[in-house]
Motif scaffolding. Structure first.
Motif, PDB file in Angstrom:
ATOM      1  N   PHE A   1      13.625 -12.161   4.174  1.00 20.66           N
ATOM      2  CA  PHE A   1      13.493 -13.132   3.089  1.00 20.66           C
ATOM      3  C   PHE A   1      13.262 -12.513   1.719  1.00 20.66           C
ATOM      4  N   THR A   2      12.685 -11.311   1.671  1.00 29.69           N
ATOM      5  CA  THR A   2      12.125 -10.786   0.431  1.00 29.69           C
ATOM      6  C   THR A   2      12.552  -9.353   0.166  1.00 29.69           C
ATOM      7  N   GLN A   3      12.750  -9.044  -1.121  1.00 32.21           N
ATOM      8  CA  GLN A   3      12.890  -7.652  -1.541  1.00 32.21           C
ATOM      9  C   GLN A   3      11.529  -7.190  -2.034  1.00 32.21           C
ATOM     10  N   TRP A   4      10.977  -6.177  -1.372  1.00 38.95           N
ATOM     11  CA  TRP A   4       9.660  -5.637  -1.712  1.00 38.95           C
ATOM     12  C   TRP A   4       9.849  -4.343  -2.497  1.00 38.95           C
ATOM     13  N   SER A   5       9.389  -4.328  -3.749  1.00 41.32           N
ATOM     14  CA  SER A   5       9.431  -3.096  -4.548  1.00 41.32           C
ATOM     15  C   SER A   5       8.158  -2.313  -4.241  1.00 41.32           C
ATOM     16  N   VAL A   6       8.257  -1.376  -3.299  1.00 41.52           N
ATOM     17  CA  VAL A   6       7.066  -0.680  -2.820  1.00 41.52           C
ATOM     18  C   VAL A   6       6.630   0.424  -3.770  1.00 41.52           C
TER      19      VAL A   6
ATOM     20  N   LYS B   1      15.743   4.134 -17.736  1.00 39.74           N
ATOM     21  CA  LYS B   1      14.340   3.825 -18.040  1.00 39.74           C
ATOM     22  C   LYS B   1      13.587   3.349 -16.792  1.00 39.74           C
ATOM     23  N   ILE B   2      14.330   2.811 -15.813  1.00 47.08           N
ATOM     24  CA  ILE B   2      13.692   2.142 -14.671  1.00 47.08           C
ATOM     25  C   ILE B   2      14.268   2.656 -13.365  1.00 47.08           C
ATOM     26  N   SER B   3      13.401   2.794 -12.370  1.00 47.38           N
ATOM     27  CA  SER B   3      13.857   3.021 -10.998  1.00 47.38           C
ATOM     28  C   SER B   3      12.892   2.327 -10.056  1.00 47.38           C
ATOM     29  N   LEU B   4      13.440   1.824  -8.940  1.00 40.17           N
ATOM     30  CA  LEU B   4      12.654   1.084  -7.954  1.00 40.17           C
ATOM     31  C   LEU B   4      12.985   1.568  -6.555  1.00 40.17           C
ATOM     32  N   VAL B   5      11.960   1.613  -5.711  1.00 40.55           N
ATOM     33  CA  VAL B   5      12.156   1.832  -4.281  1.00 40.55           C
ATOM     34  C   VAL B   5      11.961   0.483  -3.610  1.00 40.55           C
ATOM     35  N   ASN B   6      13.056  -0.102  -3.120  1.00 40.11           N
ATOM     36  CA  ASN B   6      13.027  -1.462  -2.576  1.00 40.11           C
ATOM     37  C   ASN B   6      13.283  -1.467  -1.075  1.00 40.11           C
TER      38      ASN B   6
ATOM     39  N   SER C   1       0.810  -1.225   0.000  1.00 44.24           N
ATOM     40  CA  SER C   1       0.000   0.000   0.000  1.00 44.24           C
ATOM     41  C   SER C   1       0.841   1.272   0.000  1.00 44.24           C
ATOM     42  N   LEU C   2       2.087   1.186  -0.458  1.00 41.72           N
ATOM     43  CA  LEU C   2       2.978   2.334  -0.371  1.00 41.72           C
ATOM     44  C   LEU C   2       3.260   2.999  -1.714  1.00 41.72           C
ATOM     45  N   GLU C   3       2.726   2.474  -2.789  1.00 45.05           N
ATOM     46  CA  GLU C   3       3.050   2.949  -4.140  1.00 45.05           C
ATOM     47  C   GLU C   3       2.868   4.458  -4.291  1.00 45.05           C
ATOM     48  N   ASP C   4       1.734   4.978  -3.864  1.00 44.23           N
ATOM     49  CA  ASP C   4       1.437   6.401  -4.065  1.00 44.23           C
ATOM     50  C   ASP C   4       2.352   7.316  -3.247  1.00 44.23           C
ATOM     51  N   ASN C   5       2.921   6.804  -2.168  1.00 46.40           N
ATOM     52  CA  ASN C   5       3.781   7.623  -1.322  1.00 46.40           C
ATOM     53  C   ASN C   5       5.136   7.923  -1.962  1.00 46.40           C
ATOM     54  N   PHE C   6       5.560   7.082  -2.911  1.00 43.58           N
ATOM     55  CA  PHE C   6       6.913   7.221  -3.459  1.00 43.58           C
ATOM     56  C   PHE C   6       6.959   7.260  -4.982  1.00 43.58           C
ATOM     57  N   LYS C   7       5.810   7.232  -5.627  1.00 41.14           N
ATOM     58  CA  LYS C   7       5.784   7.152  -7.092  1.00 41.14           C
ATOM     59  C   LYS C   7       6.475   8.360  -7.724  1.00 41.14           C
ATOM     60  N   ASP C   8       6.253   9.548  -7.154  1.00 40.73           N
ATOM     61  CA  ASP C   8       6.883  10.735  -7.716  1.00 40.73           C
ATOM     62  C   ASP C   8       8.396  10.698  -7.553  1.00 40.73           C
ATOM     63  N   LEU C   9       8.860  10.157  -6.433  1.00 44.88           N
ATOM     64  CA  LEU C   9      10.309  10.084  -6.197  1.00 44.88           C
ATOM     65  C   LEU C   9      10.963   9.034  -7.087  1.00 44.88           C
ATOM     66  N   ALA C  10      10.259   7.925  -7.339  1.00 40.78           N
ATOM     67  CA  ALA C  10      10.802   6.905  -8.247  1.00 40.78           C
ATOM     68  C   ALA C  10      10.941   7.469  -9.659  1.00 40.78           C
ATOM     69  N   ARG C  11       9.935   8.200 -10.102  1.00 48.88           N
ATOM     70  CA  ARG C  11       9.999   8.816 -11.435  1.00 48.88           C
ATOM     71  C   ARG C  11      11.103   9.858 -11.502  1.00 48.88           C
ATOM     72  N   LEU C  12      11.228  10.673 -10.455  1.00 46.52           N
ATOM     73  CA  LEU C  12      12.267  11.703 -10.416  1.00 46.52           C
ATOM     74  C   LEU C  12      13.655  11.083 -10.445  1.00 46.52           C
ATOM     75  N   ALA C  13      13.847   9.982  -9.726  1.00 48.46           N
ATOM     76  CA  ALA C  13      15.151   9.317  -9.698  1.00 48.46           C
ATOM     77  C   ALA C  13      15.548   8.822 -11.087  1.00 48.46           C
ATOM     78  N   ALA C  14      14.581   8.248 -11.813  1.00 45.32           N
ATOM     79  CA  ALA C  14      14.874   7.776 -13.169  1.00 45.32           C
ATOM     80  C   ALA C  14      15.240   8.941 -14.082  1.00 45.32           C
ATOM     81  N   ASN C  15      14.537  10.057 -13.946  1.00 43.19           N
ATOM     82  CA  ASN C  15      14.821  11.229 -14.778  1.00 43.19           C
ATOM     83  C   ASN C  15      16.201  11.797 -14.474  1.00 43.19           C
TER      84      ASN C  15
END
Length: 400
Positions: free
Chosen positions: A55-60, A45-50, A26-40
């Motif tokens: 046990f797991t890498q969560w791409s939030v 082409k791609i950026s992820l907030v992990n 449920s965290l996508e909207d909190n960081f979507k702008d920052l993920a896009r800014l990081a790629a720019n």
């Protein structure tokens, strides 16, 4: 064969992450702008907030690549969280650690990686901001400084979310106080109204008109307050779960959403069952996803292909006894020795391998033990080598 790296402060790291008490879905909207800014900024082409747990890498949050999670041992970011400086892989296709990974050999055929650790004020790397591309890239020192600012802002937002959740918890306590006050005033008000009725009857006999009028006003005011108390109680009894609460139905849906992909990847039969009688009763969500999630991931790690992992959720709300949330996670995996059970319940971590050679990090069940004890709960394990395992947790709940 490369062994996945483990930070020296691994237990403190996963404990720090658990304190944020996050719902990774449920965290996508909190960081979507920052993920896009990081790629720019990086020109990728791609950026992820992990975020990386035991046990797991969560791409939030993601930009340019739809991905929710992957096993920690398959990730590149597991290397990023090992240090305080950026981690760069100039060409994933020629690096022995990554050249055979599915994201390199198959779609999206990634080649370039650049990651920065997400570091909390306590000095723990709870995840990574990473930039990736299908083409080879270079990132200048100036861009690196901008990316560090973005990574710091991600951590700041996580901390802000925690503060907000803490405030919601305090508001819930205020609601509980309001309910208690309503309960407390009902008794005295009932007595006042009864006394006023008696005096009123005596007043009619004595024909004291002014006293009668005054007492009638008391009677009306008392009834009004009593009706208000009833209204408060009724509203509390019928309220839906708040932002800091689950009920069994919501918890079941959340666990299926988060962990069904892991089950499918390993061809494991996964199911969550609940007790229907109390399925809609709200209870605190405090640390539940961290506790149950670690148990499920651990069970899947040690269950072979074609096996099964079952979760049973029961809320026990018997009269005159504390309300208890019972969580049972059972698997058909390799099982545990008595010595291993003693180590887990004693909070001792031990690194072991899963059924498909997955490297164990040894901190997932130690974290569960720590969190359960911190919530005044109990944790029991039933298992024998080769006969699967059953993990049972009892957590006291304040249901209002």
């Amino acid at each position: 064969m490369f062994h996945p790296p483990v930070p020296k402060n691994e237990f403190e790291r996963v404990l720090d992450l658990s304190e944020f008490d996050l719902d990774y879905s449920s965290l996508e909207d909190n960081f979507k702008d920052l993920a896009r800014l990081a790629a720019n900024v990086a020109g990728t082409k791609i950026s992820l907030v992990n975020l990386i747990d035991s046990f797991t890498q969560w791409s939030v949050s993601n930009h340019g690549l739809e991905i929710d999670q992957m096993p920690r041992e398959d990730s590149v970011c597991q290397y990023t969280i090992m240090g305080d400086t950026p981690f760069e892989v100039a060409d994933l296709a020629v690096d022995e650690r990554f050249k055979d990974k599915f994201y390199v050999t198959d779609d999206p055929n990634l080649r370039y990686y650049y990651g920065l650790p997400l570091t909390t004020p306590e000095g723990n790397n709870i995840g990574a901001l990473c930039m990736l591309d299908k083409e080879l890239k270079t990132i200048s020192p100036e861009k690196t400084e901008l990316l560090k600012i973005i990574a710091n802002e991600i951590v700041n937002r996580l901390r802000a979310l925690k503060v907000i959740n803490d405030l919601k918890g305090k508001l819930k306590q205020a609601d509980e106080t309001k309910k208690k006050v309503a309960h407390d005033i009902r008794g005295p008000l009932g007595g006042i109204i009864g006394l006023a009725q008696i005096i009123s009857e005596q007043g009619k006999t004595n024909q004291i008109d002014e006293v009668l009028e005054f007492i009638n006003l008391i009677q009306k005011s008392g009834k009004s307050l009593l009706e208000l108390a009833d209204e408060i109680l009724t509203a509390e009894e019928t309220k839906a779960p708040g932002a800091d609460e689950f009920n069994l139905i919501l918890l079941k849906d959340k666990l299926e959403k988060l962990y069904s992909p892991q089950a499918r990847n390993k061809n494991i039969n996964f199911g969550v069952h609940l007790s229907p009688d109390t399925a809609t009763v709200p209870f605190s969500k405090n640390k539940l996803l961290q506790i149950i999630g670690n148990l499920i991931s651990n069970a899947m790690k040690f269950t072979p292909e074609g096996g099964q992992v079952r979760v049973s959720l029961t809320l026990q709300t018997e009269k005159d006894t504390p309300t208890m949330l019972q969580i049972i996670v059972s698997d058909s995996g390799v099982g545990l020795s008595a010595e291993a059970i003693d180590q887990i319940l004693g909070g001792i971590s031990a690194t072991t391998k899963g059924t498909e050679g997955e490297k164990g990090y040894g901190f997932g069940l130690a974290l569960v033990t720590h969190l359960v004890h911190g919530l005044n709960g109990t944790f029991h394990i039933k298992s024998k080598p080769g006969e699967g395992a059953t993990f049972e947790i009892q957590l006291p709940q304040l249901v209002v």
